[in-house]
Design an enzyme around this catalytic site. Structure first.
Site, PDB file in Angstrom:
ATOM      1  N   LEU A 112     -46.529  30.442   8.938  1.00 25.11           N
ATOM      2  CA  LEU A 112     -47.826  30.207   9.579  1.00 25.11           C
ATOM      3  C   LEU A 112     -48.389  31.508  10.177  1.00 25.11           C
ATOM      4  O   LEU A 112     -47.744  32.146  11.006  1.00 25.11           O
ATOM      5  CB  LEU A 112     -47.665  29.152  10.692  1.00 25.11           C
ATOM      6  N   ASP A 113     -49.598  31.842   9.762  1.00 27.66           N
ATOM      7  CA  ASP A 113     -50.276  33.055  10.235  1.00 27.66           C
ATOM      8  C   ASP A 113     -49.440  34.312  10.000  1.00 27.66           C
ATOM      9  O   ASP A 113     -49.610  35.326  10.696  1.00 27.66           O
ATOM     10  CB  ASP A 113     -50.654  32.940  11.723  1.00 27.66           C
ATOM     11  N   GLY A 114     -48.563  34.236   9.028  1.00 29.71           N
ATOM     12  CA  GLY A 114     -47.677  35.366   8.768  1.00 29.71           C
ATOM     13  C   GLY A 114     -47.908  36.038   7.426  1.00 29.71           C
ATOM     14  O   GLY A 114     -47.189  36.966   7.077  1.00 29.71           O
TER      15      GLY A 114
END
Lengths: 285, 285, 285, 285
Positions: free
Chosen positions: C228-230
């Site tokens: 996530l968001d990575g």
């Protein structure tokens, strides 16, 4: 939403002004929720924006103007205006063929980000008629040429007056308004110019920027004055560019700055954060 | 440190240029470690910077120039220059009374951030003599006035020649160099101007910026040409300001931009990333 | 519009790659109009984007893949893709209730700034149905909850496949896509996250920014990966804020950055300027 | 130079505070030259900075504290401090091996841009001894290791006390100060961290930024608190980077941001523009 009043004041600087105003509000049971002031020592002028809650405030809207003028404003030679959060400003949007600033304004308007009414859109082209009307906003088409300009501007002015328009936004409206027009709305016509003024005023600034080989382009929002692209600057911003950019890509990158800078100027204007003195602005945070 | 060669090329654009150059390097056992090219379609010109490792490269420095000219450059009408990482450029620093750009340059120089020699500092004031000499750099004082300018510039030029200076940095040197001087170092005199050119050329740009009421100030590094503040722009940057800023604070904030933009221009110049064509630059990443 | 081909290449770095590719294009009568390359020395990887005119190019689209693979790609272990300017990518737009990124995309799309088709809009809310359909774009509503997520995603995937969607843009789509979904479009799902990653990942970043008292906020566009968001960052940008900003004004200012950064990422993606390797991007100018 | 007083006030928000203070100053014949206030509605706290001319002011420095405390501060539960422009703050500079922030501070100090005394420089390395002493500033060398840290810090503290140091600047001082040390100077130790906090706290942020593939790097100035890199943020700024940047170039570009952000924080601190409440700052313009 707060029920508040905003007072904008400009006057020669002298001792005791802040005290006089805060006393006046406090003694009439107003609760100050925001106060910003600025002194320009180079011209010895004082600028202030003060906002207070109207709940419990002892002076009605009907009586405020005279009361404040007599008790405070006169002795300090104040130029002042008051705005009430309960009233919604009316904005006229002038467009042409470019879409980006128009979309920007409509995006903010449709999402209720701004407290504003837009009772009409005026354009010298039909490009944006369909989208405007799909949002249930009346679209008025005024074709402008050298022969009919004065006449068309008069019709525009009548229309604006009939809608009690407070201020005008030129969202890349590609016509130069005549002096007769602009003097009807002093410091109430916001224009976006597609350069970092005072660099590249006038037409085709991206072409000039390319020609000069600058590494930064910009856009400027300003109030329209009699001097072309010479009015009080509200805001500007920039974008880094390089030799890789041709005129087309400068225009493409510039669009993002233009709409951003226009949008911020409208926000500041609506928030009553902008004071104009001569050819400069005080823009409070 | 790499032992490499950097070739800068400018020529009319045509098919096969990149191929010709990469073939030439590859066939002579050079390993390309960086290649950047740019085509300006508006003038049909091709620009290239290519860097390769000299280990195993079959052409000696002594023979390179003729070999490249005859085999490649001529047929493409190339304007070209080669630089070797093994040689250290010699820079002359011109200063006046302002300290910030001088400190900036010295900070980079002292910490060996740049591959450069600074064999001398030239100034029309004595302000920075002490600090310069404490760093064991000779300081040369040339007082300049309207009567002795030509004479003093000639003495400066002699001094520069005797030190085999490659390029000059004007670190807020407050004198305008004459045409006779500047033509000796075409595209090798870097100036920092304290405005966002082409806005506010000439003297006292912060005063002009204050007068105009801009909300952004800037600085520009450029090569000095015959036209005052009109030479090819290398870089600029900006700082957001507001009505709160008076001339003094504009100057204070501007100093930070000036030194930053000057420092970046020197870095780009030393890295051989800047190509000049007419009055514009190509500045590779 | 140019009729050109764009080749994106990733491979272990070694001597002669550029030469091999430019030879291949040149010998087949292709005229290179843009070439950008990058070597990441920390991992010894080579990245390249080369674009050439197809007029006169001797290899047809039908034969290119095999020819290039056999003659060039294999010996250098290249991972490569080719794109032709003649084909228009198909993009699916996922939205929720927020309007600003949606308007941004539609403004670019309607003004033909991008070469892209948007055959459908998908949303978990009905907010933007009316506006989408007024632009004659089919709007598909998929209500998502914990129970139906897998099922709904499968229906979405079927719809995407049936429209031969090339890439997906999450314009503030407030749902987390499952791994089963995202692995169907590796490096082809562009998300906008409303913080300056890696600061403030996850939900409510403006609340976290306010809590921490930062003076700059940002937004990040990235490809969606399993983390996530990575995922690989394409672009970000920032806006200066102050103690004056509360959460509402951070959200308001942030919207402008979000849409700008998303728009730039889509442009870069469409221009085939982005190469992904592991969790990082090479984004050519 | 103005002979003025600056009052910083923090207290729970309530009606009439501004009025009480401006009345107090006005009634004692002080002329307010600057007033800035902020209300944080999320915590119902009021912050104010007011500056007035001392000429004609009726309350002496000796009597001010008690008078203000009894007449105003107590009834509003104010946390307050007063500063007089006539007194010059004493700053201790802590350095290590990095030169850029040190040069930045010295450039401002030497050119009298700041109203500050720097009676000593403290370092755990000898790198900057020569330059410090050439400026006639005493240089104190404290080698720090795991065994002697507490002891050395105590000696440092004695030295600071003996010089009546008001605040400390850590100009890339590569040691973590112990809690026993930092609690001696609450909100009076300014650190520069070489990342955009809260991203990449701790050691080697440029390495982490490279690893993550960010396209913007930053630096943060903050007051040192017990939590490493977790104290109240004063300022930060950023620089755009790209895949072209390796760790070395990130470090090089970062140096310019670091020194700029540190310099601005010192200016703000010296100008008494920073109020701290819990872990956040109010930084007036």
């Amino acid at each position: 939403m707060q029920n508040s009043a905003i007072l904008l004041i400009t006057c020669p600087d002298q001792k005791g002004i802040i005290n006089a105003i805060t006393n006046f509000i406090f003694n009439n049971d107003g609760n100050i929720i925001d106060l910003e002031q600025h002194v320009d020592n180079s011209i010895n002028m004082f600028f202030m924006r003060v906002e207070w809650e109207l709940e419990n405030f002892q002076i009605s809207k009907e009586k405020f103007d005279e009361t404040f003028q007599v008790n405070i404003a006169e002795s300090y030679q104040m130029d002042w205006k008051i705005f009430y959060s309960s009233s919604t400003p009316k904005m006229a949007l002038f467009v042409s063929q470019h879409q980006h600033c128009f979309y920007e304004v409509m995006s903010e308007y449709q999402s209720n980000s701004w407290k504003v009414d837009i009772p009409l859109v005026i354009s010298n082209h039909l490009t944006l008629k369909g989208f405007t009307e799909s949002l249930n906003i009346p679209f008025h088409h005024f074709e402008i040429n050298n022969d009919n300009k004065k006449e068309q501007e008069n019709l525009q002015l009548q229309l604006l007056k009939s809608h009690q328009i407070d201020f005008i936004v030129l969202a890349r409206y590609m016509q130069i308004l005549s002096k007769d027009f602009t003097t009807q709305y002093p410091n109430n016509i916001i224009n976006i110019h597609h350069s970092f003024l005072p660099a590249f005023p006038g037409a085709k600034p991206y072409h000039s920027a390319f020609e000069r080989g600058v590494k930064i382009i910009g856009a400027t929002s300003h109030y329209v004055s009699e001097e072309l692209d010479g009015g009080p600057i509200i805001d500007h911003d920039i974008s880094y560019v390089s030799h890789n950019d041709n005129i087309q890509s400068l225009i493409r990158k510039g669009k993002n700055i233009e709409k951003l800078v226009l949008s911020r100027a409208i926000w500041k204007h609506l928030s009553r954060k902008v004071l104009v003195f001569k050819n400069k602005t005080v823009v409070f945070e």
